[in-house]
Design an enzyme around this catalytic site. Structure first.
Site, mmCIF file in Angstrom:
data_model
loop_
_atom_site.group_PDB
_atom_site.id
_atom_site.type_symbol
_atom_site.label_atom_id
_atom_site.label_comp_id
_atom_site.label_asym_id
_atom_site.label_seq_id
_atom_site.Cartn_x
_atom_site.Cartn_y
_atom_site.Cartn_z
ATOM 1 N N LYS A 1 -4.730 2.086 3.420
ATOM 2 C CA LYS A 1 -5.654 1.794 2.314
ATOM 3 C C LYS A 1 -6.554 3.003 2.040
ATOM 4 O O LYS A 1 -6.848 3.333 0.889
ATOM 5 C CB LYS A 1 -6.500 0.561 2.657
ATOM 6 N N LYS B 1 0.821 -1.211 0.000
ATOM 7 C CA LYS B 1 0.000 0.000 0.000
ATOM 8 C C LYS B 1 0.855 1.261 0.000
ATOM 9 O O LYS B 1 0.397 2.334 -0.395
ATOM 10 C CB LYS B 1 -0.880 0.039 1.264
HETATM 11 N N1 NAP Z 1 -0.621 -11.090 3.218
HETATM 12 C C1 NAP Z 1 -1.694 -10.572 2.645
HETATM 13 O O1 NAP Z 1 -2.775 -11.174 2.648
HETATM 14 C C2 NAP Z 1 -1.602 -9.260 1.896
HETATM 15 C C3 NAP Z 1 -2.727 -8.784 1.202
HETATM 16 C C4 NAP Z 1 -2.625 -7.585 0.459
HETATM 17 C C5 NAP Z 1 -1.435 -6.882 0.491
HETATM 18 N N2 NAP Z 1 -0.359 -7.354 1.218
HETATM 19 C C6 NAP Z 1 0.884 -6.581 1.204
HETATM 20 O O2 NAP Z 1 1.871 -7.329 0.493
HETATM 21 C C7 NAP Z 1 3.167 -7.068 1.049
HETATM 22 C C8 NAP Z 1 3.809 -8.420 1.401
HETATM 23 O O3 NAP Z 1 3.026 -9.091 2.357
HETATM 24 P P1 NAP Z 1 3.473 -10.523 2.882
HETATM 25 O O4 NAP Z 1 2.334 -11.061 3.647
HETATM 26 O O5 NAP Z 1 4.073 -11.303 1.767
HETATM 27 O O6 NAP Z 1 4.661 -10.107 3.891
HETATM 28 P P2 NAP Z 1 5.809 -11.065 4.463
HETATM 29 O O7 NAP Z 1 5.357 -12.488 4.427
HETATM 30 O O8 NAP Z 1 6.267 -10.470 5.748
HETATM 31 O O9 NAP Z 1 6.989 -10.928 3.379
HETATM 32 C C9 NAP Z 1 7.713 -9.742 3.175
HETATM 33 C C10 NAP Z 1 8.908 -10.056 2.307
HETATM 34 O O10 NAP Z 1 9.670 -8.871 2.082
HETATM 35 C C11 NAP Z 1 11.044 -9.129 2.375
HETATM 36 N N3 NAP Z 1 11.733 -7.870 2.677
HETATM 37 C C12 NAP Z 1 11.694 -7.126 3.807
HETATM 38 N N4 NAP Z 1 12.440 -5.995 3.633
HETATM 39 C C13 NAP Z 1 12.971 -6.056 2.382
HETATM 40 C C14 NAP Z 1 13.831 -5.220 1.616
HETATM 41 N N5 NAP Z 1 14.277 -4.050 2.082
HETATM 42 N N6 NAP Z 1 14.180 -5.611 0.367
HETATM 43 C C15 NAP Z 1 13.726 -6.785 -0.151
HETATM 44 N N7 NAP Z 1 12.903 -7.600 0.523
HETATM 45 C C16 NAP Z 1 12.521 -7.240 1.775
HETATM 46 C C17 NAP Z 1 10.978 -10.138 3.486
HETATM 47 O O11 NAP Z 1 12.212 -10.818 3.626
HETATM 48 P P3 NAP Z 1 12.604 -11.567 5.031
HETATM 49 O O12 NAP Z 1 11.462 -12.470 5.371
HETATM 50 O O13 NAP Z 1 13.858 -12.286 4.660
HETATM 51 O O14 NAP Z 1 12.787 -10.465 6.005
HETATM 52 C C18 NAP Z 1 9.885 -11.053 2.925
HETATM 53 O O15 NAP Z 1 10.441 -11.880 1.910
HETATM 54 C C19 NAP Z 1 2.958 -6.139 2.242
HETATM 55 O O16 NAP Z 1 3.206 -4.806 1.840
HETATM 56 C C20 NAP Z 1 1.486 -6.336 2.575
HETATM 57 O O17 NAP Z 1 0.921 -5.183 3.162
HETATM 58 C C21 NAP Z 1 -0.420 -8.525 1.887
#
Ligand code: NAP
Length: 353
Positions: free
Chosen positions: A236, A137
């Site tokens: 959002k 977001k």
């Molecule tokens: N989960 C949902 O249902 C959902 C729905 C809509 C939108 N979103 C959005 O989608 C995004 C990802 O969500 P998620 O659930 O996948 O989060 P997540 O499981 O916490 O994954 C985040 C990823 O980003 C990596 N990361 C952190 N800092 C970084 C950097 N500086 N450079 C490169 N990679 C980095 C993390 O690596 P490490 O694990 O190695 O730290 C991990 O691979 C978020 O912005 C979230 O708001 C999520």
């Protein structure tokens, strides 16, 4: 048969990034047969698990398995810092064959203080000649105008369909079908984690157990206080207000109250009065500009938003010509979020062809 290869750099490879690469595999024949392209992952960057780059393409499914089984990428001793991800974007862009289309898929966690590093990742990607699709977001909530103008000036796309209500078409609908309609405001339930917690408490479940379920399912934000304190909904709201109302705001401009102070007794008391507690996000045009707000509200049961249970989300969009449009998502989750990225990718492919 696909006649176009599109290189992808995945910046962030958590729940969303890994579901996305599996969805690409599941829909591979569809993308090639119907849309004539094959995506190929050439770089993956994470925060704590290292990064990997291969200009000839890498096995993203195996990379997803590796991460889930606790194996880091070889580069792990060089932990990726925000600036490193920008370097990885530039390196992947420079390594690709001349003219090969390049898309950066940004799925790092939201930093609610500044929207960074995601905003910087998007800017760096556009400047390196990449189209950008993101589930984050931050970019639309903090820098929508700047990034859209930059993308337009470079002839590139910046898309973020899954940033609000997962893959349900909101931004695409507004852009494609509301071209001559003025949006006057919006109102909705847009955060699944808090809605699940409030619904579970309504059924007598404990707050902590309901939050833990959302964390286990990969739905809660990386830092769940972002959900509970209303920050995710505020981000959002800012993104919606920036796109639908041209507000030019950040999440810090949204009047915000989360659900941390809501007790089971509050929910029971509301229920006894025939009402249900929901975290409502809203935005409206006013004489002085745009007002935006996120707060728990007691809604009468005949209100559409009061009937959303668990992971269901909905957004009402008030317009001048079409009255009120209600978009409801009954099942949200990672597949829907990954689908939002996929629909953005298909749009990019259409632009390239
Ligand atoms: N989960 C949902 O249902 C959902 C729905 C809509 C939108 N979103 C959005 O989608 C995004 C990802 O969500 P998620 O659930 O996948 O989060 P997540 O499981 O916490 O994954 C985040 C990823 O980003 C990596 N990361 C952190 N800092 C970084 C950097 N500086 N450079 C490169 N990679 C980095 C993390 O690596 P490490 O694990 O190695 O730290 C991990 O691979 C978020 O912005 C979230 O708001 C999520």
């Amino acid at each position: 048969v696909a006649d176009l290869t599109i290189d992808l750099a995945l910046i962030g490879f958590g729940h969303v990034g890994r579901r996305f690469v599996r969805l690409l595999e599941e829909r591979q024949a569809w993308l090639a047969g119907r849309y004539g392209f094959s995506p190929r992952v050439v770089a993956i960057a994470t925060g704590r698990h290292g990064h990997t780059i291969s200009p000839t393409g890498l096995d993203a499914l195996r990379a997803a398995d590796d991460i889930e089984q606790g194996r880091d990428f070889d580069s792990c001793e060089r932990r990726v810092k925000p600036a490193d991800s920008e370097r990885i974007i530039r390196a992947a862009a420079a390594a690709r064959p001349t003219g090969r289309p390049f898309v950066v898929v940004e799925t790092t966690p939201l930093d609610i203080a500044t929207g960074r590093p995601a905003v910087d990742h998007v800017r760096a990607a556009l400047e390196a000649g990449a189209h950008v699709i993101t589930a984050n977001k931050g970019p639309a909530a903090f820098a929508y105008r700047e990034l859209t103008e930059l993308a337009d000036s470079l002839g590139l796309l910046f898309r973020f369909e899954s940033a609000v209500m997962d893959g349900i078409p909101l931004f695409n609908m507004a852009r494609e079908t509301l071209k001559a309609v003025r949006v006057n405001g919006f109102r909705g339930v847009v955060n699944s984690t808090t809605n699940h917690i409030l619904s579970a408490m309504d059924k007598g479940e404990a707050y902590d157990a309901a939050l833990a379920e959302m964390q286990t399912a990969g739905i809660a934000e990386t830092d769940p206080s972002l959900d509970v304190d209303g920050w995710d909904a505020a981000a959002k709201t800012a993104a919606l207000a920036n796109v639908l109302l041209d507000a030019g705001i950040t999440p810090h401009d949204v009047t915000r109250r989360g659900i941390a102070a809501i007790t089971s007794a509050d929910i029971r008391s509301a229920r006894d009065r025939g009402r249900r507690v929901k975290l409502v996000a809203s935005g409206a045009r006013t004489a002085g500009g745009v007002t935006t707000k996120v707060a728990p509200e007691e809604l009468p049961t005949e209100d559409h938003l009061a009937r959303l249970d668990g992971m269901a989300n909905a957004l009402e969009i008030s317009t001048d010509l079409l009255g009120t449009i209600v978009v409801t998502q009954l099942e949200g989750g990672l597949t829907q979020t990954a689908y939002g990225l996929l629909s953005d990718l298909i749009e990019v492919a259409g632009r390239i062809k």
